[in-house]
Design a protein around this motif. Structure first.
Motif, PDB file in Angstrom:
ATOM      1  N   VAL A 143       0.435  -1.028   0.020  1.00  0.00           N
ATOM      2  CA  VAL A 143       0.812   0.206  -0.562  1.00  0.00           C
ATOM      3  C   VAL A 143       0.775   1.448   0.034  1.00  0.00           C
ATOM      4  CG1 VAL A 143      -1.694   1.296   1.642  1.00  0.00           C
ATOM      5  CG2 VAL A 143      -1.173  -1.567   1.227  1.00  0.00           C
ATOM      6  N   HIS A 144       0.638   2.461  -0.762  1.00  0.00           N
ATOM      7  CA  HIS A 144       1.855   3.237  -0.875  1.00  0.00           C
ATOM      8  C   HIS A 144       0.615   4.437  -0.938  1.00  0.00           C
ATOM      9  CE1 HIS A 144       4.774   0.598  -3.143  1.00  0.00           C
ATOM     10  NE2 HIS A 144       3.529   0.074  -4.008  1.00  0.00           N
ATOM     11  N   VAL A 145       1.334   5.554   0.395  1.00  0.00           N
ATOM     12  CA  VAL A 145       0.277   6.564   0.086  1.00  0.00           C
ATOM     13  C   VAL A 145       1.183   8.052  -0.549  1.00  0.00           C
ATOM     14  CG1 VAL A 145       0.622   7.924   1.846  1.00  0.00           C
ATOM     15  CG2 VAL A 145       0.064   5.756   2.193  1.00  0.00           C
ATOM     16  N   THR A 146       0.474   8.809  -1.842  1.00  0.00           N
ATOM     17  CA  THR A 146       1.324   9.416  -2.032  1.00  0.00           C
ATOM     18  C   THR A 146       0.064  10.626  -1.580  1.00  0.00           C
ATOM     19  OG1 THR A 146      -0.443   9.190  -4.094  1.00  0.00           O
ATOM     20  CG2 THR A 146       1.711   8.293  -3.985  1.00  0.00           C
ATOM     21  N   PHE A 147       1.400  12.539  -2.061  1.00  0.00           N
ATOM     22  CA  PHE A 147       0.117  13.160  -1.309  1.00  0.00           C
ATOM     23  C   PHE A 147       0.369  14.567  -2.429  1.00  0.00           C
ATOM     24  CE2 PHE A 147       2.505  11.770   1.465  1.00  0.00           C
ATOM     25  CZ  PHE A 147       1.878  11.913   2.696  1.00  0.00           C
TER      26      PHE A 147
END
Length: 132
Positions: free
Chosen positions: A126-130
């Motif tokens: 699971v990747h988090v980007t902003f």
């Protein structure tokens, strides 16, 4: 690609898909909403049952009742333990093959076709980007 939008509203949080469906999300203290963990369990159950029912019926064995309960205990404060799916089935009267067909279909769907169950069993990053 699958995509859902989750946002804060005046009443809490809501998940929306591109077809306009909405699911309210909240904590275990909030009435009338699903918690994120409950949504995960619903996804496991939904993924299985929406395939099992039509495949069983397609083979000529429409079940009189088909439902399931999906359970998991917290393994650690931020990780679930094993997930258990329990089917509740009422077989059609005078259909001696229905149970065998249902069990075979349900087993194959879970093992081979349910994207959600397979993703949990195999693990997916699971990747988090902003975005500003």
């Amino acid at each position: 690609m699958a995509s859902v939008n989750v946002e804060r509203t005046d009443d809490g949080f809501v998940a929306r898909n591109s077809r306009g469906a909405e699911v309210p999300i909240g904590s275990g203290d909030t009435e009338g909403v699903f918690t994120p963990v409950e949504l995960l369990l619903a996804a496991v159950g939904g993924c299985n049952i929406v395939s099992v029912e039509p495949l069983t019926a397609k083979r000529g064995h429409r079940l009189a009742k088909l439902s399931m309960t999906i359970e998991a205990e917290k393994g650690t404060p931020n990780l679930l333990g094993p997930v258990t799916i329990t089917y509740e089935v009422q077989l059609p009267e005078n259909d001696e093959k229905a149970e065998e067909v249902f069990r075979n279909v349900a087993t194959r769907v879970h093992a081979n076709y349910c994207t959600v169950s397979n993703t949990l069993q195999k693990g997916t990053p699971v990747h988090v980007t902003f975005e500003p």
